[in-house]
Design an enzyme around this catalytic site. Structure first.
Site, PDB file in Angstrom:
ATOM      1  N   GLY A 264       0.727   7.685   9.340  1.00 48.52           N
ATOM      2  CA  GLY A 264      -0.663   7.740   9.784  1.00 48.52           C
ATOM      3  C   GLY A 264      -1.430   8.950   9.302  1.00 48.52           C
TER       4      GLY A 264
ATOM      5  N   CYS B  51       2.435   5.463  -1.016  1.00 51.80           N
ATOM      6  CA  CYS B  51       3.005   5.717   0.306  1.00 51.80           C
ATOM      7  C   CYS B  51       3.405   4.411   0.987  1.00 51.80           C
ATOM      8  CB  CYS B  51       1.966   6.454   1.147  1.00 51.80           C
ATOM      9  SG  CYS B  51       2.399   6.564   2.881  1.00 51.80           S
TER      10      CYS B  51
ATOM     11  N   GLU C 247       8.311   6.010  13.081  1.00 49.96           N
ATOM     12  CA  GLU C 247       9.414   6.800  12.542  1.00 49.96           C
ATOM     13  C   GLU C 247       9.066   8.286  12.548  1.00 49.96           C
ATOM     14  OE1 GLU C 247      10.605   5.045   8.755  1.00 49.96           O
ATOM     15  OE2 GLU C 247      10.223   3.068   9.605  1.00 49.96           O
TER      16      GLU C 247
ATOM     17  N   CYS D   9      -1.009   2.912   8.777  1.00 45.18           N
ATOM     18  CA  CYS D   9      -2.083   3.828   8.370  1.00 45.18           C
ATOM     19  C   CYS D   9      -3.170   3.027   7.663  1.00 45.18           C
ATOM     20  CB  CYS D   9      -1.531   4.898   7.433  1.00 45.18           C
ATOM     21  SG  CYS D   9      -2.802   6.061   6.903  1.00 45.18           S
TER      22      CYS D   9
ATOM     23  N   CYS E 172       9.018  16.155  11.812  1.00 46.67           N
ATOM     24  CA  CYS E 172       7.858  15.531  11.167  1.00 46.67           C
ATOM     25  C   CYS E 172       7.424  14.360  12.062  1.00 46.67           C
ATOM     26  CB  CYS E 172       8.261  15.062   9.771  1.00 46.67           C
ATOM     27  SG  CYS E 172       6.957  14.181   8.928  1.00 46.67           S
TER      28      CYS E 172
ATOM     29  N   CYS F 262      -2.880   4.762   0.762  1.00 51.10           N
ATOM     30  CA  CYS F 262      -2.541   5.482  -0.480  1.00 51.10           C
ATOM     31  C   CYS F 262      -1.459   4.658  -1.193  1.00 51.10           C
ATOM     32  CB  CYS F 262      -2.015   6.878  -0.164  1.00 51.10           C
ATOM     33  SG  CYS F 262      -3.196   7.851   0.787  1.00 51.10           S
TER      34      CYS F 262
ATOM     35  N   CYS G 115       9.054  12.309   1.986  1.00 53.78           N
ATOM     36  CA  CYS G 115       7.604  12.195   2.030  1.00 53.78           C
ATOM     37  C   CYS G 115       7.119  10.866   1.433  1.00 53.78           C
ATOM     38  CB  CYS G 115       7.057  13.353   1.214  1.00 53.78           C
ATOM     39  SG  CYS G 115       5.365  13.640   1.540  1.00 53.78           S
TER      40      CYS G 115
HETATM   41 FE1  SF4 Z   1      -1.986   8.104   2.775  1.00 59.74          FE
HETATM   42 FE2  SF4 Z   1      -0.687   9.665   4.583  1.00 59.74          FE
HETATM   43 FE3  SF4 Z   1      -1.694   7.268   5.296  1.00 59.74          FE
HETATM   44 FE4  SF4 Z   1       0.424   7.414   3.675  1.00 59.74          FE
HETATM   45  S1  SF4 Z   1       0.338   8.059   5.801  1.00 59.74           S
HETATM   46  S2  SF4 Z   1      -1.360   6.047   3.444  1.00 59.74           S
HETATM   47  S3  SF4 Z   1      -0.065   9.250   2.452  1.00 59.74           S
HETATM   48  S4  SF4 Z   1      -2.855   9.061   4.604  1.00 59.74           S
END
Ligand code: SF4
Length: 347
Positions: A157, A117, A90, A110, A103, A114, A331
């Site tokens: 990511g 997220c 995306e 990822c 963006c 986190c 975000c």
């Molecule tokens: Fe963390 Fe960014 Fe990965 Fe989301 S995309 S888990 S905020 S490092």
């Protein structure tokens, strides 16, 4: 077949010169791809027919299909791209006054997990190629008919974990032969991996921002597991050494999560952490964007009190406008469509 957008200008030039092409041909091809966003060699009309046929036989210029395009009431657009291996990424287009920011994602999923997220909940699938990174910008520019003004690497990511392809994409994005963006208009956001921050600094001169989200290791490790490996002190040291473009402030992103990192005490600790550094910072406060299955909540007025405390300490602090939250493009919210496609593939 070799994907042409995986090649740097010098690499393409060398290949074509060996084939007997004039030395300026690579420049013309780069102009078609990165300035006019043309994907079909047939449309490159100032290149001889035999040479275009050679390009068709030897190179791909593939742009992933847009499988979803969702528009927000505030003008933000979320794009989902179907990659060749049926994975989905995306990207987001964010209009703001004269600014038109894309963006970009660098990974499918990822690995950093986190907890606030949505992409982190997906886990890690794979890195994107240089071409797949660049294709997001090209496809969006083709879709809206204009070149964006800014590029941020804040999509799916951790960009630095795909450093090789990230650096190659950045070279094409900022080079005169490529997209010719000023390095000030391109920002890479990282969760903070000290040795990779150093590597990035050796390879390109580009704005970097840190997704900090907590002023102390105890709080940060609770929401960003990567902090157990790379504590704040090591990240801040790497940031001090990073060759950030001169005169610009280094941005700290701070997602405000109710009851986790948003108290005045946290603001005081953040101010003292930033004041210890020789670098000049700007803090960008981002209210947490909830998504399905997440236990956290956004803050209310605390965000203004938090900002006030930082301003009192002479730290430039802005509150990021909530863009695209109604379409899960804000975000930390990317990954919903990608997860859906993954589930379909698992069935
Ligand atoms: Fe963390 Fe960014 Fe990965 Fe989301 S995309 S888990 S905020 S490092």
């Amino acid at each position: 077949m070799q994907e042409i957008k995986d090649l740097l200008y010098e690499e393409l030039k060398e290949i074509l010169e060996k084939e007997g092409f004039p030395s300026y041909r690579a420049g013309q091809i780069f102009k078609w791809i990165y300035k006019k966003f043309v994907c079909n060699f047939k449309e490159m009309t100032d290149i001889k027919k035999e040479e275009r046929e050679y390009l068709e036989r030897n190179f791909e210029n593939y742009i992933p299909e847009i499988c979803e395009r969702i528009s927000s009431a505030d003008g933000t657009k979320k794009y989902a791209f179907l990659l060749k291996d049926k994975k989905v990424i995306e990207s987001v287009l964010i209009p703001d006054g004269k600014r038109l920011t894309v963006c970009v994602s660098t990974q499918v999923g990822c690995p950093l997990g986190c907890t606030f997220c949505k992409t982190g909940k997906m886990g890690f699938i794979r890195n994107l190629s240089t071409s797949e990174i660049l294709s997001q910008i090209i496809a969006i520019a083709r879709d809206v008919g204009v070149k964006p003004t800014n590029i941020v690497f804040m999509g799916m990511g951790e960009p630095l974990l795909n450093l090789k392809n990230l650096v190659r994409a950045l070279k094409i994005i900022t080079s005169e032969e490529g997209m010719n963006f000023s390095p000030r208009k391109v920002t890479v956001s990282t969760a903070g991996i000290p040795h990779l921050i150093e590597e990035l600094g050796k390879s390109v001169r580009i704005s970097l921002s840190l997704s900090l989200n907590a002023p102390d290791n105890e709080t940060r490790s609770k929401i960003m597991p990567v902090n157990n490996k790379y504590p704040i002190e090591e990240i801040m040291a790497a940031i001090e050494r990073y060759p950030h473009p001169p005169k610009s402030l280094f941005t700290i992103e701070y997602v405000m999560i109710k009851g986790v990192n948003s108290s005045i005490d946290h603001a005081k600790k953040l101010a003292s952490l930033l004041k210890k550094s020789k670098r000049r910072f700007k803090v960008n406060l981002i209210n947490f964007n909830p998504f399905e299955g997440c236990e956290f909540e956004p803050v209310g007025d605390e965000i203004f009190k938090f900002q006030e405390e930082l301003l009192k300490n002479s730290i430039s602090t802005t509150i990021r406008k909530r863009k695209g939250a109604d379409i899960n493009a804000a975000c930390g919210q990317l990954g919903g469509i990608a997860s859906l496609y993954l589930k379909t593939q698992e069935v």
